[in-house]
Design a protein around this motif. Structure first.
Motif, PDB file in Angstrom:
ATOM      1  N   ALA A 187       0.818  -1.307   0.066  1.00  0.00           N
ATOM      2  CA  ALA A 187       0.022   0.210  -0.112  1.00  0.00           C
ATOM      3  C   ALA A 187       0.900   1.381  -0.017  1.00  0.00           C
ATOM      4  CB  ALA A 187      -0.910   0.011   1.081  1.00  0.00           C
ATOM      5  N   SER A 188       2.103   1.054   0.234  1.00  0.00           N
ATOM      6  CA  SER A 188       3.212   2.282   0.247  1.00  0.00           C
ATOM      7  C   SER A 188       3.014   2.859  -1.165  1.00  0.00           C
ATOM      8  CB  SER A 188       4.352   1.862   0.259  1.00  0.00           C
ATOM      9  OG  SER A 188       5.070   1.277  -0.276  1.00  0.00           O
ATOM     10  N   PHE A 189       3.259   4.321  -1.379  1.00  0.00           N
ATOM     11  CA  PHE A 189       3.275   4.974  -2.580  1.00  0.00           C
ATOM     12  C   PHE A 189       4.305   4.568  -3.511  1.00  0.00           C
ATOM     13  CE2 PHE A 189       0.319   7.626   0.054  1.00  0.00           C
ATOM     14  CZ  PHE A 189      -0.512   8.404  -0.881  1.00  0.00           C
ATOM     15  N   ALA A 190       5.546   4.150  -2.973  1.00  0.00           N
ATOM     16  CA  ALA A 190       6.479   3.604  -3.613  1.00  0.00           C
ATOM     17  C   ALA A 190       6.074   2.460  -4.586  1.00  0.00           C
ATOM     18  CB  ALA A 190       7.484   3.047  -2.816  1.00  0.00           C
ATOM     19  N   CYS A 191       5.386   1.346  -3.953  1.00  0.00           N
ATOM     20  CA  CYS A 191       4.916   0.131  -4.517  1.00  0.00           C
ATOM     21  C   CYS A 191       3.850   0.434  -5.525  1.00  0.00           C
ATOM     22  CB  CYS A 191       4.273  -1.006  -3.461  1.00  0.00           C
ATOM     23  SG  CYS A 191       5.726  -1.466  -2.667  1.00  0.00           S
ATOM     24  N   LEU A 192       3.037   1.525  -5.154  1.00  0.00           N
ATOM     25  CA  LEU A 192       2.107   1.973  -6.278  1.00  0.00           C
ATOM     26  C   LEU A 192       2.546   2.775  -7.360  1.00  0.00           C
ATOM     27  CD1 LEU A 192      -0.757   3.511  -3.778  1.00  0.00           C
ATOM     28  CD2 LEU A 192      -0.721   1.253  -4.812  1.00  0.00           C
ATOM     29  N   GLN A 193       3.971   2.900  -7.275  1.00  0.00           N
ATOM     30  CA  GLN A 193       4.569   3.737  -8.391  1.00  0.00           C
ATOM     31  C   GLN A 193       5.430   2.933  -9.201  1.00  0.00           C
ATOM     32  OE1 GLN A 193       6.345   7.580  -7.049  1.00  0.00           O
ATOM     33  NE2 GLN A 193       4.585   7.843  -5.571  1.00  0.00           N
ATOM     34  N   GLY A 194       5.478   1.486  -8.802  1.00  0.00           N
ATOM     35  CA  GLY A 194       6.314   0.669  -9.420  1.00  0.00           C
ATOM     36  C   GLY A 194       7.834   0.488  -8.880  1.00  0.00           C
ATOM     37  N   TYR A 195       7.882   1.083  -7.405  1.00  0.00           N
ATOM     38  CA  TYR A 195       9.284   0.847  -7.166  1.00  0.00           C
ATOM     39  C   TYR A 195       9.062  -0.277  -5.867  1.00  0.00           C
ATOM     40  CZ  TYR A 195      10.668   4.868  -9.799  1.00  0.00           C
ATOM     41  OH  TYR A 195      11.049   5.600 -10.605  1.00  0.00           O
ATOM     42  N   CYS A 196       8.346  -1.223  -5.859  1.00  0.00           N
ATOM     43  CA  CYS A 196       8.133  -2.137  -4.810  1.00  0.00           C
ATOM     44  C   CYS A 196       9.364  -2.782  -4.634  1.00  0.00           C
ATOM     45  CB  CYS A 196       6.786  -2.929  -4.703  1.00  0.00           C
ATOM     46  SG  CYS A 196       6.151  -3.504  -3.229  1.00  0.00           S
ATOM     47  N   ASN A 197       9.967  -3.216  -3.479  1.00  0.00           N
ATOM     48  CA  ASN A 197      11.230  -4.124  -3.252  1.00  0.00           C
ATOM     49  C   ASN A 197      12.386  -3.839  -4.072  1.00  0.00           C
ATOM     50  OD1 ASN A 197       9.641  -6.069  -1.637  1.00  0.00           O
ATOM     51  ND2 ASN A 197       8.355  -6.547  -3.323  1.00  0.00           N
ATOM     52  N   GLU A 198      12.474  -2.513  -4.565  1.00  0.00           N
ATOM     53  CA  GLU A 198      13.499  -1.951  -5.212  1.00  0.00           C
ATOM     54  C   GLU A 198      14.283  -0.918  -4.326  1.00  0.00           C
ATOM     55  OE1 GLU A 198      14.586   0.266  -9.609  1.00  0.00           O
ATOM     56  OE2 GLU A 198      12.590  -0.450  -9.084  1.00  0.00           O
ATOM     57  N   PRO A 199      15.612  -1.157  -4.233  1.00  0.00           N
ATOM     58  CA  PRO A 199      16.160  -0.205  -3.503  1.00  0.00           C
ATOM     59  C   PRO A 199      16.633   1.167  -4.217  1.00  0.00           C
ATOM     60  CG  PRO A 199      17.942  -1.878  -4.347  1.00  0.00           C
ATOM     61  CD  PRO A 199      16.560  -2.341  -4.741  1.00  0.00           C
ATOM     62  N   VAL A 200      16.310   2.309  -3.548  1.00  0.00           N
ATOM     63  CA  VAL A 200      16.339   3.505  -4.035  1.00  0.00           C
ATOM     64  C   VAL A 200      16.824   4.230  -3.082  1.00  0.00           C
ATOM     65  CG1 VAL A 200      14.403   3.279  -5.412  1.00  0.00           C
ATOM     66  CG2 VAL A 200      14.112   4.191  -3.306  1.00  0.00           C
ATOM     67  N   GLN A 201      17.480   5.635  -3.721  1.00  0.00           N
ATOM     68  CA  GLN A 201      17.872   6.743  -2.929  1.00  0.00           C
ATOM     69  C   GLN A 201      16.996   7.170  -1.993  1.00  0.00           C
ATOM     70  OE1 GLN A 201      21.007   7.976  -2.863  1.00  0.00           O
ATOM     71  NE2 GLN A 201      22.149   7.863  -4.735  1.00  0.00           N
ATOM     72  N   PRO A 202      17.432   7.389  -0.646  1.00  0.00           N
ATOM     73  CA  PRO A 202      16.308   7.769   0.474  1.00  0.00           C
ATOM     74  C   PRO A 202      16.257   9.348   0.180  1.00  0.00           C
ATOM     75  CG  PRO A 202      18.195   7.245   1.340  1.00  0.00           C
ATOM     76  CD  PRO A 202      18.482   6.731   0.216  1.00  0.00           C
ATOM     77  N   ALA A 203      15.449   9.764  -0.758  1.00  0.00           N
ATOM     78  CA  ALA A 203      15.304  11.384  -1.151  1.00  0.00           C
ATOM     79  C   ALA A 203      14.996  12.114  -0.141  1.00  0.00           C
ATOM     80  CB  ALA A 203      14.712  11.444  -2.543  1.00  0.00           C
ATOM     81  N   ALA A 204      13.793  11.406   0.520  1.00  0.00           N
ATOM     82  CA  ALA A 204      13.108  12.145   1.689  1.00  0.00           C
ATOM     83  C   ALA A 204      13.876  12.417   2.903  1.00  0.00           C
ATOM     84  CB  ALA A 204      11.868  11.343   2.180  1.00  0.00           C
ATOM     85  N   ALA A 205      14.932  11.311   3.139  1.00  0.00           N
ATOM     86  CA  ALA A 205      16.091  11.453   4.071  1.00  0.00           C
ATOM     87  C   ALA A 205      17.004  12.556   3.675  1.00  0.00           C
ATOM     88  CB  ALA A 205      16.691  10.125   4.476  1.00  0.00           C
ATOM     89  N   TYR A 206      17.427  12.675   2.506  1.00  0.00           N
ATOM     90  CA  TYR A 206      18.225  13.730   2.037  1.00  0.00           C
ATOM     91  C   TYR A 206      17.687  15.088   2.301  1.00  0.00           C
ATOM     92  CZ  TYR A 206      20.764  10.011  -0.487  1.00  0.00           C
ATOM     93  OH  TYR A 206      21.471   9.064  -0.787  1.00  0.00           O
ATOM     94  N   GLU A 207      16.297  15.263   2.202  1.00  0.00           N
ATOM     95  CA  GLU A 207      15.611  16.596   2.322  1.00  0.00           C
ATOM     96  C   GLU A 207      15.528  16.854   3.817  1.00  0.00           C
ATOM     97  OE1 GLU A 207      12.733  17.991   0.250  1.00  0.00           O
ATOM     98  OE2 GLU A 207      12.643  16.872  -1.434  1.00  0.00           O
ATOM     99  N   MET A 208      15.323  15.696   4.737  1.00  0.00           N
ATOM    100  CA  MET A 208      15.154  16.040   5.949  1.00  0.00           C
ATOM    101  C   MET A 208      16.628  16.444   6.485  1.00  0.00           C
ATOM    102  SD  MET A 208      14.398  13.230   9.117  1.00  0.00           S
ATOM    103  CE  MET A 208      13.095  12.625   8.129  1.00  0.00           C
TER     104      MET A 208
END
Length: 365
Positions: A187-208
Motif C-alpha cells: 500500500a506504500s506509494f513507492a509500490c503503487l508507483q512501481g518501486y516495490c522491493n527495489e532499492p532507491v536513494q532515500p531522497a526524503a531522508a536527504y531533504e530531512m
C-alpha cells in the motif's frame, strides 16, 4: 567473523516495520494507521498535526523576544495553516501532466490529499502574502511575523519528511548504496508507483537532512540579526538552493522550461526562478521601513510602526499618557507619606524656599 556481524546487527534492529541491512534499509509500513469506517487516519496527516504542535512550541522563545503574544500568534497561525494547505495542494495539482484529465475533469480529486501530493513551494507562495497582510491588520511588523513563520516552517518540515519516508512518496533513483531504501508494503506509494522491493536513494531522508541544517542556521541567525526580514530571506535562499540540489537524486520527471532542456525537474526550475526573483526582493526588503535595525531596548514587533486602532500597540500607546499623568500624583503621594517630610519642613530658611516641581518629583527616589 566479518560475515556474522552484519547479520547480528540486522537481527537486533529487525522490528518488522523497519529492518536495516543486510544490505539495505527496508520499510514495511502501511500509510494508513487505522480505518474508521469510510474514514482513514494516515501517518502523513498525523505528521502534519505533530509538525504544527512541535513547531509552535519551538518558536516560543523567539516570539517572546520579538514581543508577540499567544493571541496574535494563534490568530496568524490559523490563516497560515489554511493558506499553506491550499497553496501546497494547488501547486502540486497544476504541475501534474494529467492536470486536465485527472483534476479539471474530476475537480473533487483536488481535495484528495490522501492520494499524495503537496508541493511546499506552493505553501510558501501563498503563506507569505497572507501572513504579510494579516500582520499589518494586527498592527505588527510584517517582517517580524514572516521571520517567525520561516522558523515555524523549518521545524515543521522535518516532521513532514518523516511522513514522506513512511509513505514512500518521495522516491530517489535506483541505487545500490548501503543506505538505499526498499519499500515492501504493497500500500506504500513507492509500490503503487512501481518501486516495490527495489532499492532507491532515500531522497526524503536527504531533504530531512537539509531541513536540519537549514534549521540550525536559522536558529543561529535568529539570535544575531537585528533587521526584520533578513531571516526570511536566509530561509528562502537556503530552501531554494537545497531543493535544487536534492532533486538531482529524486526520480521526478525531467521537464523543459521556456524551451530550455537542461535536464531539470519542475522543482529545480522553480528554485531557479525563486533565486532570480530573490535578488530584487532582497534589495526591496533591505530598503523597506519594516527592515530597520531594532535597538536592543525596543520591541521588534512594534518598533517604528504607528499603532493601529484596536491593536495591541494602540492599546499600549493609549495607556502611556494616562500612566504619565498618574506618575506625578504617585510621586507627590509618596513624598507626603515619607517620614522625613516634617524634618524637611523644619529646616529653617530652606523651608521657605520654593523648590522647582521637577526636583520635588525626584524627592521620593
Amino acid at each position: 567473523m566479518g560475515s556474522i556481524w552484519p547479520v547480528a546487527v540486522a537481527d537486533l534492529i529487525n522490528w518488522g516495520w523497519l529492518r536495516i541491512g543486510p544490505p539495505y534499509i527496508y520499510i514495511n509500513i502501511d500509510p494508513v494507521i487505522v480505518h474508521l469506517g469510510p474514514l482513514a487516519l494516515h501517518w502523513y496527516g498525523l505528521m502534519y498535526v505533530v509538525a504544527i504542535v512541535v513547531a509552535l512550541w519551538g518558536i516560543q522563545g523567539y516570539i517572546r523576544r520579538k514581543g508577540l503574544n499567544d493571541e496574535i500568534v494563534y490568530r496568524l497561525l490559523w490563516w497560515c495553516i489554511i493558506a499553506g494547505l491550499i497553496g501546497g495542494r494547488l501547486y502540486f495539482v497544476i504541475q501534474q501532466p494529467d492536470l486536465v484529465q485527472d483534476y479539471l475533469l474530476q475537480p473533487w480529486r483536488i481535495l484528495a490529499t490522501w492520494e499524495g501530493g503537496m508541493a511546499f513551494y506552493g505553501a510558501i507562495f501563498l503563506v507569505v502574502p497572507v501572513l504579510f497582510w494579516r500582520a499589518r491588520v494586527e498592527g505588527i511588523n510584517p517582517f517580524v511575523a514572516l521571520d517567525s513563520g520561516v522558523l515555524f516552517a523549518s521545524i515543521g518540515q522535518i516532521f513532514g519528511r518523516i511522513g514522506n519516508l513512511i509513505n514512500g512518496d518521495i522516491i530517489g533513483y535506483p541505487s545500490t548504496l548501503p543506505w538505499s531504501t526498499v519499500y515492501v508494503h504493497p500500500a506504500s506509494f513507492a509500490c503503487l508507483q512501481g518501486y516495490c522491493n527495489e532499492p532507491v536513494q532515500p531522497a526524503a531522508a536527504y531533504e530531512m537532512l537539509c531541513n536540519f541544517v537549514l534549521l540550525g542556521v536559522l536558529f543561529i541567525l535568529s539570535r544575531r540579526l537585528r533587521r526584520p526580514g533578513v531571516l526570511t530571506l536566509a530561509y528562502l535562499y537556503g530552501y531554494a538552493i537545497t531543493q535544487f540540489v536534492v532533486f538531482f537524486w529524486r526520480a521526478n520527471v525531467v521537464v523543459s522550461f521556456l524551451g530550455l532542456n537542461w535536464g531539470l525537474k519542475q522543482a529545480q526550475w522553480t528554485s531557479l526562478v525563486v533565486l532570480i526573483l530573490l535578488l530584487p526582493v532582497t534589495y526591496l526588503v533591505l530598503r523597506s521601513r519594516y527592515a530597520r535595525p531594532v535597538p536592543p531596548e525596543e520591541v521588534a514587533a512594534f518598533y517604528g510602526l504607528p499603532p493601529r486602532p484596536g491593536s495591541e500597540a494602540a492599546a499600549a500607546a493609549a495607556s502611556a499618557p494616562m500612566e504619565a499623568a498618574e506618575e506625578p500624583e504617585r510621586a507627590v503621594s509618596a513624598s507626603a507619606l515619607s517620614p522625613n517630610t516634617d524634618a524637611r519642613l523644619d529646616e529653617g530658611p530652606a523651608a521657605n524656599r520654593r523648590e522647582p516641581p521637577a526636583e520635588s518629583l525626584q524627592e521620593p527616589s
